[in-house]
Design a protein around this motif. Structure first.
Motif, mmCIF file in Angstrom:
data_model
loop_
_atom_site.group_PDB
_atom_site.id
_atom_site.type_symbol
_atom_site.label_atom_id
_atom_site.label_comp_id
_atom_site.label_asym_id
_atom_site.label_seq_id
_atom_site.Cartn_x
_atom_site.Cartn_y
_atom_site.Cartn_z
ATOM 1 N N THR A 20 -11.262 2.842 2.208
ATOM 2 C CA THR A 20 -10.345 2.016 1.421
ATOM 3 C C THR A 20 -10.428 0.595 1.965
ATOM 4 O O THR A 20 -10.030 0.339 3.089
ATOM 5 C CB THR A 20 -8.901 2.546 1.522
ATOM 6 O OG1 THR A 20 -8.875 3.930 1.145
ATOM 7 C CG2 THR A 20 -7.973 1.761 0.616
ATOM 8 N N GLY A 50 0.645 3.659 3.346
ATOM 9 C CA GLY A 50 0.050 4.199 2.130
ATOM 10 C C GLY A 50 -0.099 5.705 2.140
ATOM 11 O O GLY A 50 -0.995 6.231 1.509
ATOM 12 N N MET A 108 -1.063 3.508 -2.777
ATOM 13 C CA MET A 108 -2.005 4.540 -2.337
ATOM 14 C C MET A 108 -1.514 5.991 -2.371
ATOM 15 O O MET A 108 -2.332 6.900 -2.496
ATOM 16 C CB MET A 108 -2.513 4.213 -0.934
ATOM 17 C CG MET A 108 -3.373 2.961 -0.868
ATOM 18 S SD MET A 108 -4.791 2.954 -2.002
ATOM 19 C CE MET A 108 -5.750 4.323 -1.357
ATOM 20 N N LEU A 116 0.825 -1.218 0.000
ATOM 21 C CA LEU A 116 0.000 0.000 0.000
ATOM 22 C C LEU A 116 0.853 1.260 0.000
ATOM 23 O O LEU A 116 0.414 2.299 -0.502
ATOM 24 C CB LEU A 116 -0.951 -0.029 1.190
ATOM 25 C CG LEU A 116 -2.002 -1.137 1.097
ATOM 26 C CD1 LEU A 116 -2.752 -1.284 2.417
ATOM 27 C CD2 LEU A 116 -2.967 -0.888 -0.055
#
Length: 162
Positions: free
Chosen positions: A125, A86, A60, A56
């Motif tokens: 998310t 992220g 992200m 991530l």
């Protein structure tokens, strides 16, 4: 990653932000997953679930950075003991209660604010993952809520997942 970056604009509604974020995630996650799979499989043997954070950390930031570039506020004040992956996924702002050990779901939330600091909604998310081996069984998905208060966000996540 081919970096077909998400395109956000300040006049977007939270649902439009979610749709554009999902377009990006759908186009990028698999290539990144495959390119990192061997490395993250090895990492999983040592650090277990933290290997998903490494994934991530690559996937992200583009979403959060592009939101910030468009003028949105996506971060909040961090506490000393916060664990962030992220770029802006804070573990205290997440729930993991759904699925089997080989296909769990952790949902993080980020309240999205306009440049005046007013909340426009919450970006959720949803990260599918295995606790048995390094595996992301399907694409991470963004969901949206109009709510921006923690209790309402938690209730919205439960309605979504249960």
């Amino acid at each position: 990653m081919s970096k077909q970056l998400p395109a956000f604009q300040m006049d977007m509604k939270i649902e439009e932000i979610g749709a554009e974020g999902n377009r990006f995630l759908a186009s990028e996650w698999r290539v990144l997953y495959e390119s990192m799979h061997e490395q993250l499989t090895a990492a999983f043997l040592e650090i277990e679930d933290a290997a998903y954070g490494l994934f991530l950390d690559q996937l992200m930031p583009a979403v959060f950075e592009r939101l910030e570039d468009a003028g949105f506020v996506v971060s909040e004040a961090l506490r000393e003991d916060d664990f962030v992956i992220g770029k802006n996924l804070i573990f205290r702002n997440s729930l993991e209660k759904w699925g089997t050990e080989d296909n769990r779901s952790r949902v993080f939330w980020n309240v999205i604010r306009n440049k005046e600091g007013q909340p426009i909604g919450t970006l959720l998310t949803d990260i599918p993952h295995s606790h048995l081996k390094f595996d992301i069984p399907s694409a991470p998905v963004l969901y949206t809520l109009r709510e921006s208060v923690k209790e309402q966000i938690v209730q919205g996540i439960r309605q979504l997942k249960e």
